[in-house]
Scaffold this active site. Structure first.
Site, PDB file in Angstrom:
ATOM      1  N   TYR A 144     -86.075  10.241  47.222  1.00  0.00           N
ATOM      2  CA  TYR A 144     -87.011  10.204  48.397  1.00  0.00           C
ATOM      3  C   TYR A 144     -87.249   8.758  48.524  1.00  0.00           C
ATOM      4  CZ  TYR A 144     -91.257  11.127  51.075  1.00  0.00           C
ATOM      5  OH  TYR A 144     -92.216  11.184  51.879  1.00  0.00           O
ATOM      6  N   ASP A 145     -87.612   7.981  47.534  1.00  0.00           N
ATOM      7  CA  ASP A 145     -88.084   6.718  47.737  1.00  0.00           C
ATOM      8  C   ASP A 145     -87.155   5.904  48.292  1.00  0.00           C
ATOM      9  OD1 ASP A 145     -89.907   7.901  46.185  1.00  0.00           O
ATOM     10  OD2 ASP A 145     -90.279   6.291  44.389  1.00  0.00           O
ATOM     11  N   ARG A 210    -105.247   8.063  43.803  1.00  0.00           N
ATOM     12  CA  ARG A 210    -104.789   8.465  44.954  1.00  0.00           C
ATOM     13  C   ARG A 210    -105.777   8.309  46.283  1.00  0.00           C
ATOM     14  NH1 ARG A 210    -100.743   8.299  41.963  1.00  0.00           N
ATOM     15  NH2 ARG A 210     -99.113   9.636  41.998  1.00  0.00           N
ATOM     16  N   PRO A 273     -96.643   7.546  40.012  1.00  0.00           N
ATOM     17  CA  PRO A 273     -97.374   6.186  40.079  1.00  0.00           C
ATOM     18  C   PRO A 273     -99.002   6.598  39.442  1.00  0.00           C
ATOM     19  CG  PRO A 273     -96.278   6.833  42.121  1.00  0.00           C
ATOM     20  CD  PRO A 273     -96.007   8.188  41.126  1.00  0.00           C
TER      21      PRO A 273
HETATM   22  P1  NAD Z   1     -93.166  18.835  55.663  1.00  0.00           P
HETATM   23  O1  NAD Z   1     -92.345  19.039  54.625  1.00  0.00           O
HETATM   24  O2  NAD Z   1     -94.471  19.821  56.010  1.00  0.00           O
HETATM   25  O3  NAD Z   1     -92.507  18.696  57.086  1.00  0.00           O
HETATM   26  C1  NAD Z   1     -91.152  17.887  57.218  1.00  0.00           C
HETATM   27  C2  NAD Z   1     -90.429  18.814  58.397  1.00  0.00           C
HETATM   28  O4  NAD Z   1     -89.172  18.101  58.497  1.00  0.00           O
HETATM   29  C3  NAD Z   1     -90.359  20.310  57.918  1.00  0.00           C
HETATM   30  O5  NAD Z   1     -90.644  20.882  58.957  1.00  0.00           O
HETATM   31  C4  NAD Z   1     -88.930  20.434  57.531  1.00  0.00           C
HETATM   32  O6  NAD Z   1     -88.512  21.715  57.733  1.00  0.00           O
HETATM   33  C5  NAD Z   1     -88.229  19.536  58.394  1.00  0.00           C
HETATM   34  N1  NAD Z   1     -86.652  18.930  57.783  1.00  0.00           N
HETATM   35  C6  NAD Z   1     -86.596  18.594  56.484  1.00  0.00           C
HETATM   36  N2  NAD Z   1     -85.371  18.310  56.494  1.00  0.00           N
HETATM   37  C7  NAD Z   1     -84.747  18.402  57.710  1.00  0.00           C
HETATM   38  C8  NAD Z   1     -83.629  18.194  58.096  1.00  0.00           C
HETATM   39  N3  NAD Z   1     -82.340  17.805  57.646  1.00  0.00           N
HETATM   40  N4  NAD Z   1     -83.414  18.380  59.587  1.00  0.00           N
HETATM   41  C9  NAD Z   1     -84.316  18.433  60.363  1.00  0.00           C
HETATM   42  N5  NAD Z   1     -85.436  19.003  59.932  1.00  0.00           N
HETATM   43  C10 NAD Z   1     -85.784  18.814  58.903  1.00  0.00           C
HETATM   44  O7  NAD Z   1     -93.710  17.356  55.332  1.00  0.00           O
HETATM   45  P2  NAD Z   1     -95.125  16.508  56.056  1.00  0.00           P
HETATM   46  O8  NAD Z   1     -96.164  16.112  55.100  1.00  0.00           O
HETATM   47  O9  NAD Z   1     -95.254  17.095  57.397  1.00  0.00           O
HETATM   48  O10 NAD Z   1     -94.278  15.000  56.397  1.00  0.00           O
HETATM   49  C11 NAD Z   1     -93.930  14.601  57.524  1.00  0.00           C
HETATM   50  C12 NAD Z   1     -93.135  13.304  57.176  1.00  0.00           C
HETATM   51  O11 NAD Z   1     -94.045  12.234  56.983  1.00  0.00           O
HETATM   52  C13 NAD Z   1     -91.893  13.109  56.310  1.00  0.00           C
HETATM   53  O12 NAD Z   1     -90.947  12.222  56.705  1.00  0.00           O
HETATM   54  C14 NAD Z   1     -92.666  12.398  55.185  1.00  0.00           C
HETATM   55  O13 NAD Z   1     -91.667  11.828  54.288  1.00  0.00           O
HETATM   56  C15 NAD Z   1     -93.719  11.663  55.875  1.00  0.00           C
HETATM   57  N6  NAD Z   1     -94.786  11.368  54.866  1.00  0.00           N
HETATM   58  C16 NAD Z   1     -95.809  12.351  54.632  1.00  0.00           C
HETATM   59  C17 NAD Z   1     -96.686  11.949  53.709  1.00  0.00           C
HETATM   60  C18 NAD Z   1     -97.722  13.246  53.150  1.00  0.00           C
HETATM   61  O14 NAD Z   1     -98.674  12.935  52.536  1.00  0.00           O
HETATM   62  N7  NAD Z   1     -97.745  14.417  54.057  1.00  0.00           N
HETATM   63  C19 NAD Z   1     -96.909  10.765  53.049  1.00  0.00           C
HETATM   64  C20 NAD Z   1     -95.816   9.876  53.332  1.00  0.00           C
HETATM   65  C21 NAD Z   1     -95.049  10.229  54.331  1.00  0.00           C
HETATM   66  N1  UDP Z   2    -101.002  16.347  40.260  1.00  0.00           N
HETATM   67  C1  UDP Z   2    -101.807  16.921  39.479  1.00  0.00           C
HETATM   68  N2  UDP Z   2    -101.726  18.403  39.486  1.00  0.00           N
HETATM   69  C2  UDP Z   2    -100.973  18.945  40.514  1.00  0.00           C
HETATM   70  C3  UDP Z   2    -100.140  18.366  41.353  1.00  0.00           C
HETATM   71  C4  UDP Z   2    -100.131  17.098  41.114  1.00  0.00           C
HETATM   72  O1  UDP Z   2    -102.496  16.127  38.689  1.00  0.00           O
HETATM   73  O2  UDP Z   2    -100.911  20.226  40.511  1.00  0.00           O
HETATM   74  C5  UDP Z   2    -101.076  14.907  40.173  1.00  0.00           C
HETATM   75  C6  UDP Z   2     -99.614  14.158  40.230  1.00  0.00           C
HETATM   76  O3  UDP Z   2     -99.130  13.916  38.942  1.00  0.00           O
HETATM   77  C7  UDP Z   2    -100.069  12.774  41.045  1.00  0.00           C
HETATM   78  C8  UDP Z   2    -100.824  13.211  41.937  1.00  0.00           C
HETATM   79  O4  UDP Z   2    -101.571  14.332  41.638  1.00  0.00           O
HETATM   80  O5  UDP Z   2    -100.654  11.861  40.053  1.00  0.00           O
HETATM   81  C9  UDP Z   2    -100.506  13.220  43.566  1.00  0.00           C
HETATM   82  O6  UDP Z   2     -99.455  14.033  43.613  1.00  0.00           O
HETATM   83  P1  UDP Z   2     -98.826  14.666  44.839  1.00  0.00           P
HETATM   84  O7  UDP Z   2     -97.563  15.469  44.452  1.00  0.00           O
HETATM   85  O8  UDP Z   2     -99.679  15.493  45.809  1.00  0.00           O
HETATM   86  O9  UDP Z   2     -98.255  13.359  45.568  1.00  0.00           O
HETATM   87  P2  UDP Z   2     -97.677  11.987  45.084  1.00  0.00           P
HETATM   88  O10 UDP Z   2     -97.432  11.810  43.778  1.00  0.00           O
HETATM   89  O11 UDP Z   2     -96.195  11.762  45.896  1.00  0.00           O
HETATM   90  O12 UDP Z   2     -98.667  10.839  45.741  1.00  0.00           O
END
Ligand code: NAD
Ligand code: UDP
Length: 316
Positions: A144-145, A210, A273
């Protein structure tokens, strides 16, 4: 009226974005392969005259005439993106190439939903956009990262080499209604556990932090970024700078749900993190004084109401 493509539009964030864009009088094409999204998230938009749904996987090219593209397709929760890590990185990298190629051909403006994960486990706190990050290239989170980092590189190179009009935002932890109830993210986990009376699972001591942004604040930031001044490409952090420990989050959720759930501690996942907090000075400066407006308790209240309804309807 603009014609706008939203990849990942049936996901959590995408569904809110589609709704907002339609409400503003645009034509919206929602593209999704339903890996983590669902038709349920957008069923209330289906009858809208200017809404179209396309089942497609962005690792394959897609052609359409549009004015703007919001590229959100990618699983976002660690549980989902680690389920098939090769697919995750293909989605980020090949998806970016396909969508940038499309933007180049049709002259569309394109916004990339990047992430605070590009900072990895940061050694600078809070994180400004100028910080290059501290990322493990071969760990569980790398698909992902590093996928998102490579996508940022592609966006910048298409901009420099082909003059594609790009915008990059780095999204910090976002929550709200339509999060997947089983996505394993901390907000959905804690709320589901609290509502069901199950143990609240804190990973590690719960001292990691966070900063949580409500989805409406993110959507506002995305739309402002898309219409930001010519030449402003980003990347720009979009997140809420108010920081909480996971222990504090658990206590808020327990209080707001009146739950009898107990807190238990489980091992901390690899490369988790320790802290994450955006510096949002650039967003304020460039995006018309954008800043988050929704307080954690208000946003949690709305999210709890959503999950409560899902549970009552046997949909979670
Ligand atoms: P989500 O998983 O709910 O939405 C992602 C959508 O993309 C889903 O509908 C999934 O079916 C679709 N998808 C996945 N792979 C695909 C592919 N190969 N082709 C077409 N569609 C595909 O996640 P979200 O939380 O809504 O995140 C949306 C975007 O925002 C993502 O790119 C994510 O990386 C970014 N983002 C979200 C967060 C957060 O906290 N929610 C934080 C950082 C970045
Ligand atoms: N986390 C937790 N309990 C859970 C799920 C997540 O304590 O049931 C912690 C996780 O280890 C992380 C933080 O909550 O430190 C945020 O996790 P999340 O997966 O929501 O997002 P990200 O790590 O990508 O910020």
């Amino acid at each position: 009226m603009k014609r706008i493509l939203v990849t990942g539009g049936a996901g959590f964030v995408g569904s809110h974005l589609c709704e907002r864009l339609l409400n503003e009088g645009n034509e919206v094409i929602c593209l999704d392969n339903y890996f983590t999204g669902s038709k349920q998230n957008i069923e209330h938009l289906m009858d809208h005259h200017y809404f179209e749904l396309v089942r497609h996987d962005i690792i394959n090219p897609y052609m359409i005439e549009v004015d703007e593209i919001y590229n959100l397709a990618c699983p976002a929760s660690p549980v989902h993106y680690q389920y098939n890590p090769i697919k995750t990185i293909k989605t980020s990298v090949m998806g970016a190439i396909n969508m940038l190629g499309l933007a180049k051909r049709v002259g569309a403006k394109i916004l990339q939903a990047s992430t605070s994960e590009v900072y990895g486990d940061p050694s600078v706190h809070p994180q400004p956009e100028s910080y290059w990050g501290n990322v493990n290239p071969i760990g569980l989170r790398s698909c992902y990262d590093e996928g998102k980092r490579c996508a940022e590189t592609l966006f910048m190179d298409y901009h420099k080499q082909n003059e594609v009009d790009v915008k990059i935002i780095r999204i910090f932890n976002t929550y709200g209604p339509r999060m997947h109830p089983q996505d394993g993210r901390v907000v959905s986990n804690f709320i589901m556990q609290a509502l069901k009376g199950d143990d609240i699972t804190i990973f590690g001591e719960g001292t990691q932090t966070r900063s949580f942004q409500f989805v409406d604040d993110l959507v506002e930031g995305m739309i402002r970024m898309m219409s930001s001044r010519d030449g402003f490409v980003g990347p720009v952090n979009i997140g809420n700078p108010v920081e909480f420990t996971m222990l504090e989050l658990a206590q808020h959720v327990i209080a707001l749900t009146n739950s009898k759930s107990k807190i238990i501690h489980l091992p901390l996942p690899q490369d988790d993190p320790m802290q994450r907090q955006p510096n949002i000075d650039l967003a304020k400066k460039e995006l018309n004084d954008w800043e988050p407006n929704v307080h954690l308790k208000e946003g949690l209240g709305k999210t709890i109401a959503y999950f409560d309804e899902l549970i009552k309807a046997n949909k979670a």
